[in-house]
Motif scaffolding. Structure first.
Motif, mmCIF file in Angstrom:
data_model
loop_
_atom_site.group_PDB
_atom_site.id
_atom_site.type_symbol
_atom_site.label_atom_id
_atom_site.label_comp_id
_atom_site.label_asym_id
_atom_site.label_seq_id
_atom_site.Cartn_x
_atom_site.Cartn_y
_atom_site.Cartn_z
ATOM 1 N N ASP A 94 0.973 -1.486 -0.203
ATOM 2 C CA ASP A 94 0.396 0.109 -0.720
ATOM 3 C C ASP A 94 0.966 1.332 0.039
ATOM 4 O O ASP A 94 1.094 1.381 0.955
ATOM 5 C CB ASP A 94 -0.812 -0.116 1.027
ATOM 6 C CG ASP A 94 -2.132 1.046 1.577
ATOM 7 O OD1 ASP A 94 -1.662 2.238 -0.145
ATOM 8 O OD2 ASP A 94 -3.029 1.391 2.328
ATOM 9 N N ARG A 149 -5.797 -1.490 5.395
ATOM 10 C CA ARG A 149 -6.896 -1.189 4.998
ATOM 11 C C ARG A 149 -7.414 -3.025 5.162
ATOM 12 O O ARG A 149 -8.349 -3.258 4.317
ATOM 13 C CB ARG A 149 -6.994 -1.090 3.191
ATOM 14 C CG ARG A 149 -6.018 0.027 3.188
ATOM 15 C CD ARG A 149 -5.654 0.100 1.059
ATOM 16 N NE ARG A 149 -5.054 1.801 1.118
ATOM 17 C CZ ARG A 149 -6.178 2.554 0.394
ATOM 18 N NH1 ARG A 149 -7.172 2.397 0.895
ATOM 19 N NH2 ARG A 149 -5.376 3.519 0.396
ATOM 20 N N PHE A 159 -8.253 0.036 -2.234
ATOM 21 C CA PHE A 159 -7.108 0.795 -2.513
ATOM 22 C C PHE A 159 -7.765 1.150 -4.291
ATOM 23 O O PHE A 159 -7.491 2.511 -4.578
ATOM 24 C CB PHE A 159 -6.032 0.536 -2.512
ATOM 25 C CG PHE A 159 -4.849 0.886 -3.794
ATOM 26 C CD1 PHE A 159 -4.261 2.873 -2.882
ATOM 27 C CD2 PHE A 159 -4.399 1.149 -4.810
ATOM 28 C CE1 PHE A 159 -3.327 3.157 -4.008
ATOM 29 C CE2 PHE A 159 -4.101 1.596 -5.504
ATOM 30 C CZ PHE A 159 -2.878 2.878 -4.861
#
Length: 331
Positions: A94, A149, A159
């Protein structure tokens, strides 16, 4: 310089294979294109990467968009119903929450596609995401590359949705490669795999398909069918199914035609999802840390089934949940 020739080739390919007896409608351009070719071992058997560029801010995504702008019209001209998919994105980590020692630059490849104007020139976003087995557990929700996340698979989905929203783009998402890997560095449990790995892999079949379904992913694909690299397949060989295959078969049978309803707060350590199918409510639940937890069943339970479809008999209205369980109830 060869984009025009590639477009002509793709047009010919689609024209040939979109019709009977092939009837192919989905075309994925590349495999894990968000990999710089310099990172690919010389002895790797199979095409991967080639579009990634670690010298670029968006890792070469804009260059991939240039290709799409030329190839996409040729594909649609050959068959307007053809669906063009971005090559399954690896997305290592990420970039908004990079783990220690990483920049996560390759994951910006997808934003580079959209920034380069590629949004109108593909129909489906494709990505890859695997859990892995370590110390008798599934390392996926707590994978440090995506844990902020919600885990490796849900994190990548979140994402992708975030980046599409940023560029006013709305495309369906396909999870085109998933499985539970017996990690190559896990020599104690994976050389060869211990028996518990195969049971845990069967758990992950339910984990990954139910959660991606709940997250709005259109399609998830277990890869491969045969026992592949890192023991990921559903079959040991052409005639012998693994526990994962049996779990996959029952999951399909139990949830075919189902509608996802909601996530249920059944227990702090359980993941529970509600579906509606065949005039019944179905709760699919499991312990995310794979440890067993006792729960009291709600009213209206018709039957309780394990991940393979075997009946579980409650004791005093209670069952123990570790591996995935299907709880069927009246509507």
């Amino acid at each position: 310089a060869a984009f025009d020739e590639f477009a002509q080739y793709m047009g010919n390919l689609v024209a040939r294979y979109s019709v009977p007896p092939y009837n192919i409608l989905y075309w994925e351009i590349g495999n894990e294109p968000d990999v710089d070719p310099s990172l690919i071992p010389n002895n790797l058997d199979g095409p991967i990467g080639c579009w990634g560029d670690d010298t670029k801010t968006y890792y070469g995504g804009s260059y991939y968009a240039k290709m799409l702008k030329i190839v996409y019209p040729a594909i649609k001209a050959a068959n307007p119903n053809a669906q063009v998919m971005i090559g399954g994105l690896l997305m290592d980590c990420d970039p908004t929450h990079p783990p220690p020692g990483k920049t996560c630059l390759p994951t910006k490849f997808f934003e580079g596609i959209l920034l380069g104007g590629g949004g109108p020139y593909f129909d489906v976003v494709s990505f890859h995401g695997y859990g892995y087995y370590w110390d008798g557990a599934i390392i996926e929700e707590d994978n440090i590359n995506w844990d902020v996340r919600g885990g490796l698979v849900l994190g990548k989905i979140d994402f992708l949705k975030e980046i599409m929203a940023k560029y006013n783009t709305n495309k369906p998402i396909f999870h085109t490669e998933t499985a539970l890997i017996c990690h190559p560095n896990n020599t104690a449990e994976c050389n060869p795999p211990v028996a518990d790995f195969y049971e845990t892999q069967a758990d992950y079949v339910v984990w990954v398909f139910v959660r991606t379904w709940a997250a709005g992913v259109v399609n998830s694909i277990w890869y491969p069918m045969l026992n592949g690299l890192y023991y990921t397949g559903l079959l040991y060989n052409y005639t012998t199914p693994k526990p994962a295959y049996d779990a996959y078969r029952f999951k399909t049978q139990e949830l075919i035609g189902a509608e996802y309803i909601r996530q249920v707060d059944l227990h702090t350590m359980l993941r529970t999802y509600e579906f509606s199918a065949r005039g019944r409510r179905i709760w699919v639940t499991w312990a995310w840390d794979t440890n067993p937890y006792s729960i009291t069943l709600p009213a209206g339970v018709i039957q309780v089934l394990d991940k393979y479809g075997n009946t579980i008999v409650p004791v005093n209205g209670q069952i123990t949940v570790g591996s995935p369980v299907y709880i069927e109830m009246v509507p």
